[in-house]
Every structure is written in structure tokens, then in C-alpha cells.
Design a protein around this motif. Sequence first.
Motif, PDB file in Angstrom:
ATOM      1  N   MET A   1       0.699  -1.111  -0.074  1.00  0.00           N
ATOM      2  CA  MET A   1       0.184   0.205   0.113  1.00  0.00           C
ATOM      3  C   MET A   1       0.985   1.036  -0.198  1.00  0.00           C
ATOM      4  N   ARG A   2       0.704   2.358  -0.648  1.00  0.00           N
ATOM      5  CA  ARG A   2       1.119   2.987  -0.729  1.00  0.00           C
ATOM      6  C   ARG A   2       0.530   4.534  -0.717  1.00  0.00           C
ATOM      7  N   TYR A   3      -0.729   4.620  -0.168  1.00  0.00           N
ATOM      8  CA  TYR A   3      -1.742   5.947  -0.235  1.00  0.00           C
ATOM      9  C   TYR A   3      -1.724   5.718   0.667  1.00  0.00           C
ATOM     10  N   THR A   4      -2.258   6.909   1.591  1.00  0.00           N
ATOM     11  CA  THR A   4      -3.165   7.022   2.968  1.00  0.00           C
ATOM     12  C   THR A   4      -4.075   7.100   3.511  1.00  0.00           C
ATOM     13  N   HIS A   5      -4.256   6.526   4.300  1.00  0.00           N
ATOM     14  CA  HIS A   5      -6.371   6.444   4.565  1.00  0.00           C
ATOM     15  C   HIS A   5      -6.837   6.770   5.651  1.00  0.00           C
ATOM     16  N   GLY A   6      -8.113   7.873   6.208  1.00  0.00           N
ATOM     17  CA  GLY A   6      -8.688   8.322   7.293  1.00  0.00           C
ATOM     18  C   GLY A   6      -9.634   7.506   7.540  1.00  0.00           C
ATOM     19  N   VAL A   7     -10.203   7.833   8.818  1.00  0.00           N
ATOM     20  CA  VAL A   7     -11.433   8.148   9.472  1.00  0.00           C
ATOM     21  C   VAL A   7     -11.654   9.334  10.419  1.00  0.00           C
ATOM     22  N   ILE A   8     -12.601   9.667   9.663  1.00  0.00           N
ATOM     23  CA  ILE A   8     -12.549  10.651  11.041  1.00  0.00           C
ATOM     24  C   ILE A   8     -14.169  10.703  12.165  1.00  0.00           C
ATOM     25  N   CYS A   9     -14.327  10.658  13.397  1.00  0.00           N
ATOM     26  CA  CYS A   9     -16.052  10.279  13.606  1.00  0.00           C
ATOM     27  C   CYS A   9     -15.845  11.521  14.823  1.00  0.00           C
ATOM     28  N   ALA A  10     -17.516  11.732  14.936  1.00  0.00           N
ATOM     29  CA  ALA A  10     -17.150  12.845  15.815  1.00  0.00           C
ATOM     30  C   ALA A  10     -18.335  11.950  17.225  1.00  0.00           C
ATOM     31  N   ASP A  11     -18.762  10.654  16.388  1.00  0.00           N
ATOM     32  CA  ASP A  11     -19.053  10.156  18.473  1.00  0.00           C
ATOM     33  C   ASP A  11     -18.561   9.440  18.749  1.00  0.00           C
ATOM     34  N   GLY A  12     -16.945   9.151  18.480  1.00  0.00           N
ATOM     35  CA  GLY A  12     -16.314   8.399  18.927  1.00  0.00           C
ATOM     36  C   GLY A  12     -16.263   6.987  19.539  1.00  0.00           C
ATOM     37  N   SER A  13     -17.274   6.742  18.907  1.00  0.00           N
ATOM     38  CA  SER A  13     -17.530   5.383  18.210  1.00  0.00           C
ATOM     39  C   SER A  13     -16.110   4.801  17.349  1.00  0.00           C
ATOM     40  N   LEU A  14     -15.267   4.608  17.246  1.00  0.00           N
ATOM     41  CA  LEU A  14     -13.868   4.049  16.251  1.00  0.00           C
ATOM     42  C   LEU A  14     -13.280   3.470  17.299  1.00  0.00           C
ATOM     43  N   SER A  15     -14.748   1.850  17.491  1.00  0.00           N
ATOM     44  CA  SER A  15     -13.483   1.289  18.733  1.00  0.00           C
ATOM     45  C   SER A  15     -12.985  -0.031  17.489  1.00  0.00           C
ATOM     46  N   GLY A  16     -12.773  -0.919  18.025  1.00  0.00           N
ATOM     47  CA  GLY A  16     -11.817  -2.043  17.496  1.00  0.00           C
ATOM     48  C   GLY A  16     -10.908  -1.834  16.117  1.00  0.00           C
ATOM     49  N   ASP A  17     -10.911  -1.911  15.094  1.00  0.00           N
ATOM     50  CA  ASP A  17     -10.045  -1.933  13.851  1.00  0.00           C
ATOM     51  C   ASP A  17     -11.386  -1.324  12.713  1.00  0.00           C
ATOM     52  N   PRO A  18     -11.520  -0.371  12.703  1.00  0.00           N
ATOM     53  CA  PRO A  18     -12.252   0.484  12.074  1.00  0.00           C
ATOM     54  C   PRO A  18     -11.420   0.128  10.025  1.00  0.00           C
ATOM     55  N   PHE A  19     -10.440  -0.238  10.288  1.00  0.00           N
ATOM     56  CA  PHE A  19      -9.990  -0.484   8.607  1.00  0.00           C
ATOM     57  C   PHE A  19     -10.455  -2.329   8.493  1.00  0.00           C
ATOM     58  N   ASP A  20     -10.395  -3.191   9.274  1.00  0.00           N
ATOM     59  CA  ASP A  20     -11.096  -4.583   9.559  1.00  0.00           C
ATOM     60  C   ASP A  20     -11.266  -5.217   7.925  1.00  0.00           C
ATOM     61  N   ASP A  21     -12.892  -4.419   8.081  1.00  0.00           N
ATOM     62  CA  ASP A  21     -13.637  -4.476   6.960  1.00  0.00           C
ATOM     63  C   ASP A  21     -13.261  -3.559   5.724  1.00  0.00           C
ATOM     64  N   TRP A  22     -12.224  -3.129   5.455  1.00  0.00           N
ATOM     65  CA  TRP A  22     -12.090  -2.031   4.225  1.00  0.00           C
ATOM     66  C   TRP A  22     -11.122  -2.655   3.268  1.00  0.00           C
TER      67      TRP A  22
ATOM     68  N   THR B   1      -6.113   9.041  -0.084  1.00  0.00           N
ATOM     69  CA  THR B   1      -4.956   9.822  -1.236  1.00  0.00           C
ATOM     70  C   THR B   1      -5.733   8.820  -2.904  1.00  0.00           C
ATOM     71  N   ASN B   2      -6.248   7.753  -2.207  1.00  0.00           N
ATOM     72  CA  ASN B   2      -6.504   6.495  -3.940  1.00  0.00           C
ATOM     73  C   ASN B   2      -7.902   7.110  -3.978  1.00  0.00           C
ATOM     74  N   ILE B   3      -8.700   7.664  -5.079  1.00  0.00           N
ATOM     75  CA  ILE B   3      -9.980   7.421  -5.117  1.00  0.00           C
ATOM     76  C   ILE B   3     -10.757   6.335  -4.805  1.00  0.00           C
ATOM     77  N   GLN B   4      -9.910   4.894  -5.379  1.00  0.00           N
ATOM     78  CA  GLN B   4     -10.339   3.779  -5.547  1.00  0.00           C
ATOM     79  C   GLN B   4     -10.531   2.930  -4.264  1.00  0.00           C
ATOM     80  N   PHE B   5      -9.653   4.040  -3.302  1.00  0.00           N
ATOM     81  CA  PHE B   5     -10.397   2.673  -1.754  1.00  0.00           C
ATOM     82  C   PHE B   5     -11.461   2.990  -1.897  1.00  0.00           C
ATOM     83  N   LEU B   6     -11.815   4.519  -1.913  1.00  0.00           N
ATOM     84  CA  LEU B   6     -13.052   5.515  -0.898  1.00  0.00           C
ATOM     85  C   LEU B   6     -14.296   4.616  -1.186  1.00  0.00           C
ATOM     86  N   PRO B   7     -15.206   3.989  -2.055  1.00  0.00           N
ATOM     87  CA  PRO B   7     -15.765   2.926  -2.322  1.00  0.00           C
ATOM     88  C   PRO B   7     -16.281   1.910  -1.175  1.00  0.00           C
ATOM     89  N   SER B   8     -14.840   1.006  -0.733  1.00  0.00           N
ATOM     90  CA  SER B   8     -15.020  -0.195  -1.049  1.00  0.00           C
ATOM     91  C   SER B   8     -15.039  -0.155   0.890  1.00  0.00           C
TER      92      SER B   8
END
Length: 638
Positions: free
Chosen positions: A1-22, A151-158
Motif C-alpha cells: 500500500m502506498r497511500y494514506t487512508h483515514g476515518v474521522i468520527c464525531a461520536d467517538g465510536s471508532l472502537s476495534g479496528d475500523p480498517f478491518d472491513d475496509w 489519497t487514492n479514490i479507488q479505495f473510498l467506495p470499498s
Amino acid sequence: MRYTHGVICADGSLSGDPFDDWFSSDPGIQYLTDDVAIATEPRECRSSSQPVAAEGEAVGFWLLGDVYGYDASAVGRSGGYESRPSDVDPAQYCASLYEREGRRFVCGLNGNFTLLIYDRERQQFTLCTDRFGTVPVYWTRTHDGQVVFSTNIQFLPSHPAVETSFDPAYLHEYLAFRRTFGVRTPLEGVEKLEPGTLTTVSLADGTLTTDQYWRPRYRPRDESFEWFVDEFARRFRTVLDEWTDDGREHGVLLSGGSDSRLVLAGLDDATCFHMNDWMNREARTAERVAFEADAEFELLERGAQYRIDALERNRWAGSFNGWFSQPYTSGFEDEITGQVDALVSGLYADSLFDGFSVPSPTVSLGSLGSVTVPIERSIETIDDYVDLLLESAHDEFDVGTDLRSVLEANIYRDGEGIVHHGVTYDSLDELVYYGDCYPLSNDDDMRFHTDLRRMLPYRSPFLDNRLIELSLSLPIRYRLRRNLVGQAVDRLSPDLAAIPHASTGVSLSQPFPVEYAGKHLLEFWQKHVTNRTPPKPYLTDGPWLDDAELLRSHEFPATVLRQRADLADGLPGLDADAVHELYREHQHGENRVGELYTLLTVLTMPVTEHVLARDSAVLDDGQPIDTRSLQKRVINVA
């Protein structure tokens, strides 16, 4: 992987691994809290595996790209410009500036970057782009309020929470222009960050605000051309001297023209890489330039198969900007990284310092061809600008939307400014002169720039703030009827300037009228006089092969169109039969390179299969869609 990915959450619910299903494999998570998750690859993120901290541990920084220095005057401070010491980590450099100036320090940063700032105490996450948006970040907001970016649009829809489809209007724009403009993309709800902005997400309530700190303002200076040549050469040499004072082995992407020759003239030692399909006039000129500079010359030979293989090689690099072929060096990564530590190119010199982006009239000479007259074509209204864009469109697809209506809906006045697909310009002048490269994604070579940046430390001097500012003061008459870059080469290295330009046949030290005449005489000679025949019909004497002949000489377009006919049928307004008809027209003498290359790019992107499969909500066996199965089917992060 040569890209950066992120998730920002306002309700503090990012428990576990938020990338596990991505992702279907480990994305290499670097940072995770209840509010923020960041995953990145070391060559994409110029910082340590954890964010660089400021104000104790209260603020964290990730830097995507690079920072060259800081101009205190941009924030109203004395002291002028300072370059970043080569031994100081760029993210740490930003952290120290933040502690001194607060968030406003971003206004004075010089570099090609997107900076991520996580302020825990204020519960804010801010994404900061450089002046031209040279490191694009794609983002969307999910139904549950999360902000997901990559940083890669290919990954967002997944991402499991992201729901998107193709937007017919913006897909039409991409098919016609091989790019989408401003912040828009062909995916509904997915946009790019605006250039020169700070986009802040409140982790308390999820609100999003955007503050713009810079946009191009054209203010021509009443100075002689000689003054501009001196100033340009001085700034250019200063930039290169700062950049190369780091002990690295530098490479130059060398052509037979002037922009990269100027880069070589400013370097004391370099390895020259020249990409071509055979040892033609362009390649021989580049070799002569390297020999004169006492630099090593490396021919990176492409050929037809290199171009054909790019369909598969570059499919994950697709960004709805440019064609599959435009990450030109992607097949030579081992050869380049095995010889040099950093790379310098002459990209964007034509956009900022010559007449490339200044509209000029073209005069037909009948059977002799046509010439572009070096005078400015008047663009006085937004309608004139829309007309200008439509003249360059490849619009043979009947996709059910009207291209003029799409442009008119997205280019309009807003108070004193003009909005072009979500990006604001102060006036029509800025839109006309800089709309092709501000943001940088408006230029279809952005895909090449991005590929270079991900390969190894890479810079283009023309994207340094000090040269951008000089461009904004250069009178249009000098861009149209003078050769600033050629004269600067003559200042820095007269011997290199004496070598004829591969496309004009005259030396760079010659005045503009001689260069202009030489270019058109050489074109006339090649078209009407010489009987020289290249080894293959798709080979040329220039830097690029003839794509029209390549499409006629090889069967790869027919193979792709046949194998992906179901995807062509699934795209809004398209059908496989109409696409095959375009291909047949091309085979019988029409020129459909623009339409076919853009469509081949879309059909081979993983995101196309993913989005259309989600739209249909069934897999090949007719069963309801399983998101993780689909991800494993179309995503290979490794």
C-alpha cells in the motif's frame, strides 16, 4: 500500500479496528483513537509511524508529501524566507512552526503537501492543502456522519459505510476532457480537498468548516524581459541549490526540450533518464545534452508493449485525471530507484511560464496545416471560457447529458469571484491563465506527478512558491512571445542552450521569432518533404508514440472492450455497442484516441467494477451482494 487512508468520527465510536472491513489485507494502521484512525505507507507519509507531536502530546501531525521551507512574511512576521534544514523531519518542522505561530503557520509553508493535524484538546481534525493542491486527498461523509478520506479514490467506495454511484454529469466531463475540474469527481458525494485551504472537522458535533488562506492573484509587473530572465534564473538556481544540499544522488527526467534542460543546467551532478520508444531525434538530442553536461545518460526504452501493459500496471493509480498511460515511469521504478535517491523534473514549466495556458487563435493554412498565432485570444465572459473548454472536448459519447449545460451549471459568478467546480478565482484573468493548473488536478499530467511522488523523493522546481509567485507577475506578452526558460538555460549553461531544441531545430539561445519559425518549418518538413519512415507506424521522432496508429496496430482495445462489455453497459448513458462502433470508426481512419483511451482507463479501474457491482447489488451468481467478498474480488492492497 502506498497511500494514506483515514476515518474521522464525531461520536467517538471508532472502537476495534475500523480498517478491518475496509481492506482484504493488513493496511498497516499507524494511529487509532475513539475519534480518528489513520493508516499510511512510509513513502507516502513523511513522518514516523506515530504522529509527530506538538504542545506536549496535545497535537499530532502527519505530513503527506514534503515541505521545503517557510516564509514568515506570509503571516505578517519579519524575517523573510527560511529553508527547512535537510536533517529536520518535515512533520517535526511543521510541529515547531505550529508551537510558534499556531494554525496560521500553514499560510507560510512552501512545499507540495497535505498536512493532517489532530488537536485532541480542541477536538478538531484539520486537513491542510498546499497552494496548488499538489497532493490530492479524496473525501466523503457517510450516512452516520463519519468523514472517510484517502489519497487514492479507488479505495473510498470499498469502505463499508460509503455509498456512492457514478454521477452522469461528471463522468461525462471525464470522458470528454480526461479530467474532472475543481473538487468534483465522477463519484457521487466524493470530492477532493480544495487547494490552499484548511478543512476542519469538529469531533464534538461533526461540523465541517473550510478556511482558504491562498488563491492565485495575477498582478503583472512593469519590468523588462531581461529583468524577468535574471530574476527567474536567480530564483531557480536558489531553489535547486537548497534542494540538492542533502547528499542525495539526484536524477533528472530529461527530454530533448528546454524545461528539463534547465533543471540539468542548475544541477552540479545528476543521472539523466530519458524515456522513449526508440533512439529517435528526441532521444539523440537528450543524449547530446547529457553528454555536454558530463552527466550519465540512461535510455528507458518503452515500445508498444510498455504502453499496452500500462492498462494493468496502472489500474490502481486511476484518479479520473488523465489516462492509464500517464504514470509514464511506473514500469521503470526498479531502474530509477536503483540508481538515484531523488528525482527532479521540469513538469509545469509550460503551464506557468509560457503560452501553454494562454488562449491563442489558430489559423488554418489549408493543406499545409495550421499555425497558432502568438497573440492572446480575448476571453471576456464566462460563456467565452465555456466555449474555450468545449473546443478541446472529445465528446462523441451520447451519455444523456449535455456537456455545455454541465459546464454552465458548474462555472458561475459568486459575488466578485468566479466559481469553477467548487474552486473560487478572484477574476476571469486568474481563471483563464491558471484554471488549467489550479488546482493541479485540473491538469491531466497530475497523474504523472503523483506517480513520481510515490516512487521516491521527487520535486518539480516550478511548483516552488517562489517561482509560482514570479509566474503571477509575468506579463502575458512575455509568455506568448518570449522564451523565458530558454533564456534562463542560456544564463546558467550557454553550452547546453546552444544545442538545438528537438521540436524546433534551433538553439535555446535564439530569439523567439527564430524559435517560432523553426518549429513550424520543422513541422512542415516532416509532413510534406522528408520521406523518412520510422521502424513502426506508431513510432515518431518526438517524445511520444502515435497512439492513433498504436490502436490500429494492436488488438488490445478490442480485447478490453470485449472482456468488459458488461461494465460499459453499466456506466451511465453508455452501451457496449456504441463503444465498439467508436472503435470501428477509429480503425477506419477517424481519430478516436481521446474517447477510447479515456474509456479504456475507466473500464480497467477497480473502482468501476466495485461501484457498478454495488449498484446492481448482486454478484455473478445472482445472490445478494456480500461486501467483504466483493472487496476480496476487486481489491489487492499488497
